[in-house]
Design a protein around this motif. Structure first.
Motif, PDB file in Angstrom:
ATOM      1  N   VAL A 265      14.936  40.918  84.386  1.00  0.00           N
ATOM      2  CA  VAL A 265      15.207  39.548  83.947  1.00  0.00           C
ATOM      3  C   VAL A 265      16.333  39.023  84.827  1.00  0.00           C
ATOM      4  CG1 VAL A 265      15.922  38.041  82.069  1.00  0.00           C
ATOM      5  CG2 VAL A 265      14.528  40.034  81.576  1.00  0.00           C
ATOM      6  N   ASN A 266      15.989  38.122  85.718  1.00  0.00           N
ATOM      7  CA  ASN A 266      16.942  37.621  86.712  1.00  0.00           C
ATOM      8  C   ASN A 266      17.498  38.790  87.514  1.00  0.00           C
ATOM      9  OD1 ASN A 266      16.494  35.010  85.763  1.00  0.00           O
ATOM     10  ND2 ASN A 266      18.100  35.189  84.228  1.00  0.00           N
ATOM     11  N   ASP A 267      18.810  39.004  87.490  1.00  0.00           N
ATOM     12  CA  ASP A 267      19.427  40.075  88.267  1.00  0.00           C
ATOM     13  C   ASP A 267      19.547  41.383  87.496  1.00  0.00           C
ATOM     14  OD1 ASP A 267      19.734  38.360  90.380  1.00  0.00           O
ATOM     15  OD2 ASP A 267      21.758  37.733  89.803  1.00  0.00           O
ATOM     16  N   SER A 268      19.140  41.387  86.234  1.00  0.00           N
ATOM     17  CA  SER A 268      19.256  42.587  85.407  1.00  0.00           C
ATOM     18  C   SER A 268      17.942  43.364  85.449  1.00  0.00           C
ATOM     19  CB  SER A 268      19.599  42.206  83.965  1.00  0.00           C
ATOM     20  OG  SER A 268      19.683  43.343  83.151  1.00  0.00           O
ATOM     21  N   VAL A 269      18.021  44.649  85.756  1.00  0.00           N
ATOM     22  CA  VAL A 269      16.837  45.500  85.846  1.00  0.00           C
ATOM     23  C   VAL A 269      17.070  46.757  85.010  1.00  0.00           C
ATOM     24  CG1 VAL A 269      15.266  46.744  87.372  1.00  0.00           C
ATOM     25  CG2 VAL A 269      16.373  44.661  88.177  1.00  0.00           C
ATOM     26  N   TRP A 270      16.112  47.058  84.156  1.00  0.00           N
ATOM     27  CA  TRP A 270      16.111  48.308  83.400  1.00  0.00           C
ATOM     28  C   TRP A 270      15.033  49.202  83.976  1.00  0.00           C
ATOM     29  CZ3 TRP A 270      16.749  47.411  77.403  1.00  0.00           C
ATOM     30  CH2 TRP A 270      17.992  46.827  77.167  1.00  0.00           C
ATOM     31  N   TYR A 271      15.417  50.439  84.328  1.00  0.00           N
ATOM     32  CA  TYR A 271      14.466  51.429  84.787  1.00  0.00           C
ATOM     33  C   TYR A 271      14.220  52.388  83.627  1.00  0.00           C
ATOM     34  CZ  TYR A 271      16.288  49.659  89.223  1.00  0.00           C
ATOM     35  OH  TYR A 271      16.692  48.857  90.250  1.00  0.00           O
ATOM     36  N   LEU A 272      12.961  52.474  83.176  1.00  0.00           N
ATOM     37  CA  LEU A 272      12.632  53.254  81.990  1.00  0.00           C
ATOM     38  C   LEU A 272      11.520  54.252  82.325  1.00  0.00           C
ATOM     39  CD1 LEU A 272      12.540  50.327  79.401  1.00  0.00           C
ATOM     40  CD2 LEU A 272      14.433  51.895  79.807  1.00  0.00           C
TER      41      LEU A 272
ATOM     42  N   LYS B 194       8.990  33.154  94.470  1.00  0.00           N
ATOM     43  CA  LYS B 194       8.073  34.041  95.190  1.00  0.00           C
ATOM     44  C   LYS B 194       8.804  34.792  96.296  1.00  0.00           C
ATOM     45  CE  LYS B 194       3.908  31.266  94.299  1.00  0.00           C
ATOM     46  NZ  LYS B 194       2.852  30.431  94.927  1.00  0.00           N
ATOM     47  N   SER B 195       9.668  34.073  96.997  1.00  0.00           N
ATOM     48  CA  SER B 195      10.434  34.721  98.062  1.00  0.00           C
ATOM     49  C   SER B 195      11.340  35.811  97.506  1.00  0.00           C
ATOM     50  CB  SER B 195      11.258  33.676  98.814  1.00  0.00           C
ATOM     51  OG  SER B 195      12.065  34.274  99.798  1.00  0.00           O
ATOM     52  N   ALA B 196      11.997  35.505  96.377  1.00  0.00           N
ATOM     53  CA  ALA B 196      12.888  36.495  95.770  1.00  0.00           C
ATOM     54  C   ALA B 196      12.110  37.709  95.273  1.00  0.00           C
ATOM     55  CB  ALA B 196      13.668  35.863  94.613  1.00  0.00           C
ATOM     56  N   MET B 197      10.933  37.486  94.686  1.00  0.00           N
ATOM     57  CA  MET B 197      10.121  38.598  94.205  1.00  0.00           C
ATOM     58  C   MET B 197       9.643  39.468  95.351  1.00  0.00           C
ATOM     59  SD  MET B 197      10.126  38.718  90.991  1.00  0.00           S
ATOM     60  CE  MET B 197       8.847  39.978  90.877  1.00  0.00           C
ATOM     61  N   ASN B 198       9.283  38.832  96.459  1.00  0.00           N
ATOM     62  CA  ASN B 198       8.873  39.614  97.627  1.00  0.00           C
ATOM     63  C   ASN B 198      10.022  40.466  98.147  1.00  0.00           C
ATOM     64  OD1 ASN B 198       6.274  38.557  97.561  1.00  0.00           O
ATOM     65  ND2 ASN B 198       6.796  36.838  98.894  1.00  0.00           N
ATOM     66  N   GLU B 199      11.225  39.875  98.168  1.00  0.00           N
ATOM     67  CA  GLU B 199      12.390  40.637  98.610  1.00  0.00           C
ATOM     68  C   GLU B 199      12.710  41.767  97.640  1.00  0.00           C
ATOM     69  OE1 GLU B 199      14.095  40.501 101.384  1.00  0.00           O
ATOM     70  OE2 GLU B 199      12.788  38.913 102.165  1.00  0.00           O
ATOM     71  N   LEU B 200      12.517  41.465  96.338  1.00  0.00           N
ATOM     72  CA  LEU B 200      12.793  42.484  95.327  1.00  0.00           C
ATOM     73  C   LEU B 200      11.840  43.653  95.458  1.00  0.00           C
ATOM     74  CD1 LEU B 200      14.489  43.213  92.814  1.00  0.00           C
ATOM     75  CD2 LEU B 200      12.754  42.084  91.435  1.00  0.00           C
ATOM     76  N   LYS B 201      10.569  43.359  95.789  1.00  0.00           N
ATOM     77  CA  LYS B 201       9.609  44.439  95.962  1.00  0.00           C
ATOM     78  C   LYS B 201       9.914  45.250  97.212  1.00  0.00           C
ATOM     79  CE  LYS B 201       5.795  42.134  93.552  1.00  0.00           C
ATOM     80  NZ  LYS B 201       4.443  41.559  93.702  1.00  0.00           N
ATOM     81  N   LYS B 202      10.377  44.554  98.251  1.00  0.00           N
ATOM     82  CA  LYS B 202      10.685  45.259  99.485  1.00  0.00           C
ATOM     83  C   LYS B 202      11.922  46.132  99.330  1.00  0.00           C
ATOM     84  CE  LYS B 202       8.733  41.690 102.517  1.00  0.00           C
ATOM     85  NZ  LYS B 202       9.051  40.695 103.570  1.00  0.00           N
ATOM     86  N   LYS B 203      12.929  45.620  98.601  1.00  0.00           N
ATOM     87  CA  LYS B 203      14.205  46.321  98.498  1.00  0.00           C
ATOM     88  C   LYS B 203      14.688  46.272  97.061  1.00  0.00           C
ATOM     89  CE  LYS B 203      18.784  46.537 100.609  1.00  0.00           C
ATOM     90  NZ  LYS B 203      19.704  45.936 101.583  1.00  0.00           N
ATOM     91  N   SER B 204      14.677  47.404  96.406  1.00  0.00           N
ATOM     92  CA  SER B 204      15.104  47.461  95.011  1.00  0.00           C
ATOM     93  C   SER B 204      16.618  47.384  94.930  1.00  0.00           C
ATOM     94  CB  SER B 204      14.597  48.748  94.375  1.00  0.00           C
ATOM     95  OG  SER B 204      14.955  48.810  93.031  1.00  0.00           O
ATOM     96  N   HIS B 205      17.111  47.277  93.695  1.00  0.00           N
ATOM     97  CA  HIS B 205      18.557  47.175  93.485  1.00  0.00           C
ATOM     98  C   HIS B 205      19.254  48.429  93.988  1.00  0.00           C
ATOM     99  CE1 HIS B 205      18.812  43.515  90.902  1.00  0.00           C
ATOM    100  NE2 HIS B 205      17.520  43.766  90.841  1.00  0.00           N
ATOM    101  N   TYR B 206      20.316  48.228  94.738  1.00  0.00           N
ATOM    102  CA  TYR B 206      21.051  49.344  95.316  1.00  0.00           C
ATOM    103  C   TYR B 206      21.647  50.206  94.208  1.00  0.00           C
ATOM    104  CZ  TYR B 206      24.197  51.898  98.361  1.00  0.00           C
ATOM    105  OH  TYR B 206      24.841  52.881  99.044  1.00  0.00           O
ATOM    106  N   GLY B 207      21.464  51.512  94.347  1.00  0.00           N
ATOM    107  CA  GLY B 207      21.970  52.437  93.345  1.00  0.00           C
ATOM    108  C   GLY B 207      20.972  52.748  92.261  1.00  0.00           C
ATOM    109  N   GLY B 208      19.791  52.105  92.289  1.00  0.00           N
ATOM    110  CA  GLY B 208      18.781  52.381  91.294  1.00  0.00           C
ATOM    111  C   GLY B 208      18.041  53.669  91.604  1.00  0.00           C
TER     112      GLY B 208
END
Length: 630
Positions: A88-95, A298-312
């Protein structure tokens, strides 16, 4: 609008079985950070919100975090069948669920809560009636249309039209009554006239020519014509019930009302045209904003898919890690450098702190007497037949067979000379210390056996093995351990230990469950030295099962020590200057998980020599000034 407030809605438009999704809760593994990795958390899905607690028992203390699912994006992991991510926006939960079926169930439940919430959902639309009255719709349209404009002219004109409509309806009713009364009066007059004519034909007198020339005159209700006939006189028709309606006035009023309606409608149309232009401009602007936002999204989602959150978790070790091999090595090296600095600081603080030189009462060495004998170096060609395994009767336990088997294997193969074996590579040589390695890989995992030899002055093999085996002093010299505990004590010389090692990011954290046993192996030849050995090998135990938090490593390690004593001069007692401990360290480690082979080999080449130096220096420091323990 709810079902009750919709006056014109039909029952068929409302699904009585529809309702909010049920609450769902369970245990999921959540990625916390690169230090603690995956941790089990109690996760609750309720009212379009996903919350998590440390455990089910701690729900009353409040959640540790929550996400609103209205704009959440659920992404099943491409390779891990048990993992899914919620952003959700900049918050990501890995489950991570315990299996793929539970992951699918959780994703379906989250999607259901997401679909059944917010505007535009099927439930929210179903709650509204399918019909709206014209008046309420016009009022809503008027209120919406005029909310952004100055004045209330359109609303006033609509009110005028309501007034005109009421006036016009009353006028139409009045005129309709008038026309109905007129039609009723005419029909009655015609009926009465026909009836009178029939009666007069029966009673009409016969006339003669002599009377036909007489002058016409009225006779009662009759008029006599020149031709001798007479005609019945009828009173003029007078409609009953009209009561003197002013038809002309009503017609003028009707005309004025219709003219007012037309004028008001014309005015409304002009206002709507103006506002349509204004709304159209606003709509164009909003569409342009929406287009830009969608493009950015769309651009942000593409970038998010290419590069996940650092430290995840996508940056931790694994065959599909987003971090390349060079970056992996640099990160590991940087983490090890930090640990070395921390270790140096701790050592300097220990040096500055005052130390007690006296031996505490009850020390393990205080009751030991010194021994005076000479020993020759152990021949590399010695076989197992020339030594005897010494095992006390109280050292018998359920793992005794495995312990003795490992001891025999290490005594047979670990002490062999490696000079003629081309498979062993000398990777480090620093003074008396030499480190050999044989490269072995299995299913992409580095399983390189490692062998190191070293000679340490002033300590015995018994002392070295004692400090290596004793868990009470483990944390004094072992800096890579985060915590450990003794799971079970099998005998005086055998324990089962569980320990977790400090994580070196981006590598996953490792834990080890192993049995540690210490043995004295007495030589049958009096000219050969006794051998002390500590063997550590992995076992399974019901009280230390593997978890998602750590990768379970498998080990088979042996520390083999022999004490060599040089004769002192004259009748002097043997001192620490006369003793030398020859150490052979053998390690077979399966690190588990996945990490680049080059990184694992580089770390082993760096850390094993440091470990031997650190440990032997610790033993020398602890035994200095104490009686010799042979």
């Amino acid at each position: 609008m709810s079902e009750k407030s919709s006056s014109s809605g039909s029952d068929e438009d409302v699904d009585p079985e529809s309702g909010p999704p049920v609450e769902h809760g369970g245990v999921l593994s959540k990625w916390t950070n690169y230090i603690h990795g995956w941790q089990d958390r109690w996760v609750v899905l309720k009212n379009n919100t996903l919350s998590y607690y440390k455990s089910e028992d701690e729900r009353e203390y409040g959640c540790r975090g929550s996400l609103c699912l209205s704009k959440a994006i659920i992404t099943p992991h491409e390779f891990d069948e048990c993992r899914f991510d919620i952003s959700v926006n900049d918050s990501v939960w890995y489950l991570r669920a315990e299996d793929p079926d539970h992951r699918l169930h959780w994703i379906d439940s989250i999607e259901l809560h997401k679909a059944e919430s917010g505007y535009g959902s099927e439930t929210s639309l179903r709650r509204h009636g399918s019909m709206l009255s014209l008046t309420s719709a016009a009022s809503a349209l008027s209120a919406t249309s005029t909310s952004s404009f100055k004045g209330h002219s359109l609303r006033e004109k609509l009110a005028e039209m309501e007034t005109f409509r009421d006036i016009l309806c009353r006028q139409v009713d009045t005129l309709q009554k008038y026309f109905d009364s007129c039609a009723d009066g005419v029909s009655k007059d015609e009926f009465h006239r026909d009836r009178v004519v029939e009666e007069d034909e029966d009673d009409f007198p016969t006339t003669t020519p002599s009377t036909a020339s007489t002058t016409t005159r009225p006779d009662g209700d009759y008029v006599h014509n020149n031709n001798g006939s007479k005609e019945k006189l009828f009173p003029p028709a007078s409609p009953k019930g009209i009561n003197g309606i002013d038809f002309k006035g009503e017609a003028i009023t009707f005309k004025a009302t219709t003219a007012g309606i037309l004028s008001t409608l014309s005015h409304c149309i002009e206002l709507m045209v103006k506002r349509e232009d204004s709304w159209q401009k606003r709509l164009d602007k909003e569409l342009e904003k929406r287009r830009r936002v969608e493009d950015g999204y769309k651009s942000a989602m593409n970038e998010l898919k290419k590069k996940s959150h650092y430290g995840g978790p996508d940056y931790e070790e694994g065959p599909n890690s987003l971090i390349n091999e060079d970056e992996f090595f640099d990160a590991v090296e940087a983490a090890l450098d930090r640990q070395d600095k921390i270790e140096e600081q701790c050592q300097s603080e220990k040096v500055r702190s005052p130390r007690l030189a006296s031996v505490p009462p009850g020390d393990a060495y205080s009751t030991m007497a010194t021994h005076r004998f000479a020993a020759k170096p152990h021949s590399p060609s010695s076989s197992l037949s020339s030594i005897e395994l010494v095992t006390a009767s109280e050292d018998i336990h359920r793992f005794s067979g495995q312990v003795e088997e490992n001891v025999e294997n290490h005594m047979t193969y670990s002490l062999q000379d490696m000079g003629g074996d081309a498979n062993w590579q000398l990777v480090i040589e620093e003074g008396e210390m030499k480190v050999y390695r044989r490269e072995v890989e299995e299913n992409g995992i580095v399983l390189d056996p490692l062998k190191a030899t070293h000679s340490v002055k002033g300590v015995t093999g018994h002392e070295v093995c004692h400090y290596f085996w004793d868990t009470a002093v483990r944390l004094d010299w072992e800096t890579t351990i985060e915590n450990f505990n003794v799971v079970e004590t099998l005998s005086d010389n055998a324990v089962i230990v569980y320990q977790t090692h400090k994580r070196v990011w981006p590598a996953s954290q490792r834990d080890v469950l192993y049995l540690s046993a210490m043995r004295k192996i007495a030589a049958t030849d009096e000219n050969d030295p006794d051998t002390w050995l500590v063997c550590n090998f992995s076992v399974d135990h019901e009280n230390a099962q593997p978890t998602n938090r750590c990768v379970r490593a498998k080990i088979n390690v042996a520390l083999i020590c022999q004490t060599l004593v040089s004769p002192p001069e004259g009748d002097k007692e043997i001192s620490r200057d006369n003793i030398l401990c020859k150490i052979t360290y053998v390690a077979n480690v399966n690190p588990g998980g996945w990490a680049p082979a080059s990184v694992l080999r580089a770390v082993a080449k760096r850390e094993y020599p440091k470990f031997l130096k650190r440990f032997t220096s610790y033993v020398q420091e602890k035994t200095a000034g104490k009686p010799i323990l042979f």
